[in-house]
Design an enzyme around this catalytic site. Structure first.
Site, PDB file in Angstrom:
ATOM      1  N   GLU A   1      -6.266  10.383  66.262  1.00  0.00           N
ATOM      2  CA  GLU A   1      -7.594  10.865  65.848  1.00  0.00           C
ATOM      3  C   GLU A   1      -8.227  10.001  64.762  1.00  0.00           C
ATOM      4  OE1 GLU A   1      -7.112  15.044  64.978  1.00  0.00           O
ATOM      5  OE2 GLU A   1      -7.342  15.540  67.111  1.00  0.00           O
ATOM      6  N   VAL A   2      -7.411   9.414  63.914  1.00  0.00           N
ATOM      7  CA  VAL A   2      -7.949   8.565  62.838  1.00  0.00           C
ATOM      8  C   VAL A   2      -7.636   7.104  63.174  1.00  0.00           C
ATOM      9  CG1 VAL A   2      -7.877   8.034  60.380  1.00  0.00           C
ATOM     10  CG2 VAL A   2      -7.662  10.411  61.141  1.00  0.00           C
TER      11      VAL A   2
ATOM     12  N   HIS B   1       3.312   9.325  60.664  1.00  0.00           N
ATOM     13  CA  HIS B   1       3.576  10.674  60.165  1.00  0.00           C
ATOM     14  C   HIS B   1       5.054  10.768  59.785  1.00  0.00           C
ATOM     15  CE1 HIS B   1      -0.147  12.634  61.925  1.00  0.00           C
ATOM     16  NE2 HIS B   1      -0.064  11.576  62.702  1.00  0.00           N
TER      17      HIS B   1
ATOM     18  N   ASP C   1      -0.465  15.063  54.337  1.00  0.00           N
ATOM     19  CA  ASP C   1      -1.428  15.393  55.391  1.00  0.00           C
ATOM     20  C   ASP C   1      -2.208  16.642  54.973  1.00  0.00           C
ATOM     21  OD1 ASP C   1      -1.582  14.652  58.691  1.00  0.00           O
ATOM     22  OD2 ASP C   1      -2.485  16.549  58.034  1.00  0.00           O
ATOM     23  N   ILE C   2      -3.495  16.626  55.243  1.00  0.00           N
ATOM     24  CA  ILE C   2      -4.368  17.732  54.833  1.00  0.00           C
ATOM     25  C   ILE C   2      -4.103  18.994  55.656  1.00  0.00           C
ATOM     26  CG2 ILE C   2      -6.337  17.311  56.388  1.00  0.00           C
ATOM     27  CD1 ILE C   2      -8.131  17.512  53.854  1.00  0.00           C
TER      28      ILE C   2
ATOM     29  N   ASN D   1       0.860   8.092  66.449  1.00  0.00           N
ATOM     30  CA  ASN D   1       0.026   8.360  67.615  1.00  0.00           C
ATOM     31  C   ASN D   1      -0.923   7.186  67.802  1.00  0.00           C
ATOM     32  OD1 ASN D   1       1.058  11.002  67.998  1.00  0.00           O
ATOM     33  ND2 ASN D   1      -0.247  11.755  66.350  1.00  0.00           N
TER      34      ASN D   1
ATOM     35  N   HIS E   1      -1.320   4.862  61.079  1.00  0.00           N
ATOM     36  CA  HIS E   1      -0.584   5.744  60.170  1.00  0.00           C
ATOM     37  C   HIS E   1       0.694   6.196  60.843  1.00  0.00           C
ATOM     38  CE1 HIS E   1      -3.585   8.040  62.426  1.00  0.00           C
ATOM     39  NE2 HIS E   1      -2.743   9.069  62.453  1.00  0.00           N
TER      40      HIS E   1
HETATM   41  P1  AMP Z   1      -3.482  11.448  64.341  1.00  0.00           P
HETATM   42  O1  AMP Z   1      -3.719  12.444  65.417  1.00  0.00           O
HETATM   43  O2  AMP Z   1      -2.119  10.825  64.407  1.00  0.00           O
HETATM   44  O3  AMP Z   1      -4.598  10.413  64.229  1.00  0.00           O
HETATM   45  O4  AMP Z   1      -3.441  12.278  62.976  1.00  0.00           O
HETATM   46  C1  AMP Z   1      -4.411  12.232  61.969  1.00  0.00           C
HETATM   47  C2  AMP Z   1      -3.913  13.082  60.833  1.00  0.00           C
HETATM   48  O5  AMP Z   1      -4.735  12.863  59.710  1.00  0.00           O
HETATM   49  C3  AMP Z   1      -3.923  14.596  61.112  1.00  0.00           C
HETATM   50  O6  AMP Z   1      -2.596  15.118  60.957  1.00  0.00           O
HETATM   51  C4  AMP Z   1      -4.876  15.137  60.051  1.00  0.00           C
HETATM   52  O7  AMP Z   1      -4.494  16.400  59.563  1.00  0.00           O
HETATM   53  C5  AMP Z   1      -4.816  14.054  58.988  1.00  0.00           C
HETATM   54  N1  AMP Z   1      -5.971  13.960  58.119  1.00  0.00           N
HETATM   55  C6  AMP Z   1      -7.276  13.893  58.485  1.00  0.00           C
HETATM   56  N2  AMP Z   1      -8.070  13.790  57.402  1.00  0.00           N
HETATM   57  C7  AMP Z   1      -7.246  13.769  56.318  1.00  0.00           C
HETATM   58  C8  AMP Z   1      -7.446  13.676  54.907  1.00  0.00           C
HETATM   59  N3  AMP Z   1      -8.681  13.572  54.382  1.00  0.00           N
HETATM   60  N4  AMP Z   1      -6.373  13.706  54.101  1.00  0.00           N
HETATM   61  C9  AMP Z   1      -5.128  13.808  54.625  1.00  0.00           C
HETATM   62  N5  AMP Z   1      -4.861  13.893  55.942  1.00  0.00           N
HETATM   63  C10 AMP Z   1      -5.910  13.886  56.774  1.00  0.00           C
END
Ligand code: AMP
Length: 125
Positions: A105-106, A112, A39-40, A97, A110
């Site tokens: 958010e993405v 975690h 994770d970034i 999530n 995924h």
């Molecule tokens: P969520 O709230 O479960 O959708 O989490 C999305 C996760 O993606 C967050 O923990 C971000 O830090 C992570 N994230 C977003 N962009 C990137 C990226 N380019 N590389 C790695 N992790 C990312």
């Protein structure tokens, strides 16, 4: 901002770009079915994301549309990452999530993987 997990898959999301090699990532594990990368913005000493390679928004989307092979491959990849990182004995946490209340958010499914310290209670109260 959390996403609406009922929307169709957005092929411009950041994890789709990572899968296409358009954005760099720190890969931990990759096979035919899944990609795992750091994770970034890590929220634990080890914070890895595991994603299926197919275009799925959420857990329910994945479980409804993915093949048995894709589902098995993804689930096995999560376990592989945990074992290879030595997490079985100290323990770890998996989190997915989904949608608005889940604060996703993405919009690409995924999981975690958090580890590296005692992680405390399941949810903030
Ligand atoms: P969520 O709230 O479960 O959708 O989490 C999305 C996760 O993606 C967050 O923990 C971000 O830090 C992570 N994230 C977003 N962009 C990137 C990226 N380019 N590389 C790695 N992790 C990312």
């Amino acid at each position: 901002m959390p996403i609406d997990a009922t929307q169709p898959y957005d092929s411009q999301n950041v994890f789709a770009k990572i899968l296409r090699g358009e954005i760099p990532n720190r890969t931990v594990y990759e096979d035919e079915w899944a990609l795992a990368f750091h994770d970034i913005n890590p929220q634990a000493p080890l914070h890895v994301l595991v994603i299926p390679k197919g275009a799925y928004v959420s857990w329910d989307d994945f479980s409804a549309r993915a093949s048995a092979e894709e589902i098995a491959g993804f689930v096995r990849a999560v376990g592989h990452v945990a074992r290879e990182a030595g997490l079985v004995e100290p323990g770890y946490r998996l989190l997915a999530n989904i949608g608005g209340h889940g604060h996703q958010e993405v919009p690409h499914l995924h999981v975690h993987v958090f580890a590296g310290r005692p992680l405390g209670p399941m949810l903030a109260r």
